[in-house]
Motif scaffolding. Structure first.
Motif, PDB file in Angstrom:
ATOM      1  N   ARG A  80       0.818  -1.211   0.000  1.00 36.89           N
ATOM      2  CA  ARG A  80       0.000   0.000   0.000  1.00 36.89           C
ATOM      3  C   ARG A  80       0.852   1.260   0.000  1.00 36.89           C
ATOM      4  NH1 ARG A  80      -3.709  -0.969   4.950  1.00 36.89           N
ATOM      5  NH2 ARG A  80      -2.082  -2.423   5.479  1.00 36.89           N
ATOM      6  N   LEU A  81       2.114   1.122   0.306  1.00 35.85           N
ATOM      7  CA  LEU A  81       3.010   2.277   0.341  1.00 35.85           C
ATOM      8  C   LEU A  81       3.785   2.443  -0.960  1.00 35.85           C
ATOM      9  CD1 LEU A  81       4.472   1.943   3.949  1.00 35.85           C
ATOM     10  CD2 LEU A  81       2.706   3.511   3.163  1.00 35.85           C
ATOM     11  N   ALA A  82       3.373   1.754  -2.020  1.00 36.82           N
ATOM     12  CA  ALA A  82       4.130   1.779  -3.274  1.00 36.82           C
ATOM     13  C   ALA A  82       4.285   3.189  -3.822  1.00 36.82           C
ATOM     14  CB  ALA A  82       3.471   0.878  -4.306  1.00 36.82           C
ATOM     15  N   ALA A 137       7.783   8.034  -4.377  1.00 32.46           N
ATOM     16  CA  ALA A 137       8.033   9.456  -4.119  1.00 32.46           C
ATOM     17  C   ALA A 137       9.283   9.643  -3.268  1.00 32.46           C
ATOM     18  CB  ALA A 137       6.824  10.087  -3.442  1.00 32.46           C
ATOM     19  N   ILE A 138       9.466   8.780  -2.285  1.00 36.85           N
ATOM     20  CA  ILE A 138      10.639   8.886  -1.409  1.00 36.85           C
ATOM     21  C   ILE A 138      11.919   8.696  -2.224  1.00 36.85           C
ATOM     22  CG2 ILE A 138      11.902   7.744   0.464  1.00 36.85           C
ATOM     23  CD1 ILE A 138       9.153   7.147   1.743  1.00 36.85           C
ATOM     24  N   LEU A 170      15.460  10.459 -13.333  1.00 40.13           N
ATOM     25  CA  LEU A 170      14.408  11.466 -13.202  1.00 40.13           C
ATOM     26  C   LEU A 170      13.314  11.336 -14.262  1.00 40.13           C
ATOM     27  CD1 LEU A 170      16.454  14.569 -12.030  1.00 40.13           C
ATOM     28  CD2 LEU A 170      15.154  12.939 -10.652  1.00 40.13           C
ATOM     29  N   PRO A 171      13.624  11.112 -15.537  1.00 39.89           N
ATOM     30  CA  PRO A 171      12.532  10.926 -16.505  1.00 39.89           C
ATOM     31  C   PRO A 171      11.663   9.708 -16.174  1.00 39.89           C
ATOM     32  CG  PRO A 171      14.578  11.386 -17.653  1.00 39.89           C
ATOM     33  CD  PRO A 171      14.928  11.167 -16.209  1.00 39.89           C
ATOM     34  N   LEU A 172      12.276   8.647 -15.668  1.00 46.70           N
ATOM     35  CA  LEU A 172      11.517   7.466 -15.272  1.00 46.70           C
ATOM     36  C   LEU A 172      10.594   7.795 -14.108  1.00 46.70           C
ATOM     37  CD1 LEU A 172      10.944   4.390 -15.431  1.00 46.70           C
ATOM     38  CD2 LEU A 172      12.804   4.107 -13.797  1.00 46.70           C
ATOM     39  N   CYS A 173      11.096   8.551 -13.148  1.00 46.42           N
ATOM     40  CA  CYS A 173      10.293   8.925 -11.980  1.00 46.42           C
ATOM     41  C   CYS A 173       9.054   9.728 -12.379  1.00 46.42           C
ATOM     42  CB  CYS A 173      11.123   9.735 -10.988  1.00 46.42           C
ATOM     43  SG  CYS A 173      12.295   8.747 -10.048  1.00 46.42           S
ATOM     44  N   GLN A 174       9.160  10.474 -13.443  1.00 49.69           N
ATOM     45  CA  GLN A 174       8.047  11.313 -13.879  1.00 49.69           C
ATOM     46  C   GLN A 174       7.077  10.575 -14.785  1.00 49.69           C
ATOM     47  OE1 GLN A 174      10.263  14.502 -15.631  1.00 49.69           O
ATOM     48  NE2 GLN A 174      10.822  15.378 -13.649  1.00 49.69           N
TER      49      GLN A 174
END
Length: 109
Positions: free
Chosen positions: A53-55, A60-61, A73-77
């Motif tokens: 549930r914290l995925a 984000a962390i 960073l592009p993957l994170c977005q």
């Protein structure tokens, strides 16, 4: 002098070969070294937070961590970043298998 030059050339060649393995996740490509850093970062940031549930919170962390290599960073977005990061962390945990190209995502062996 020739010995020093030979040793320097050999060290440079080994260094270049270590960075040659690339890991492909969807349309993104990362160096194996960066994937190892990501895995270590995820281990330290998410220690003890195994709940599915914290995925989104976990993503984000990791993505907001200043130590995250910029190439992620592009993957994170992108949509589905959490699953992609989890797959990359799995590869980072088993990097020795990636170095011999046991994973289809690994190239440049």
């Amino acid at each position: 002098m020739k010995t020093v030059l030979s040793i320097t050339f050999l060290a440079l060649a080994v260094s270049l070969l270590c960075d040659a393995v690339q890991v492909k996740e969807r349309e993104f490509t990362f160096s194996l070294e960066s994937v190892k850093q990501l895995k270590d970062l995820m281990d330290s940031d998410l220690a003890g937070k195994e709940s599915p549930r914290l995925a989104k919170t976990s993503t984000a962390i990791v993505c907001n961590d200043p130590d995250l290599p910029e190439e992620f960073l592009p993957l994170c977005q992108s949509e589905g970043a959490g699953m992609s990061l989890a797959r990359l962390a799995f590869i980072g945990n088993n990097y020795d298998e990636c170095e011999i190209c046991m994973f289809a995502a690994c190239t440049g062996c």
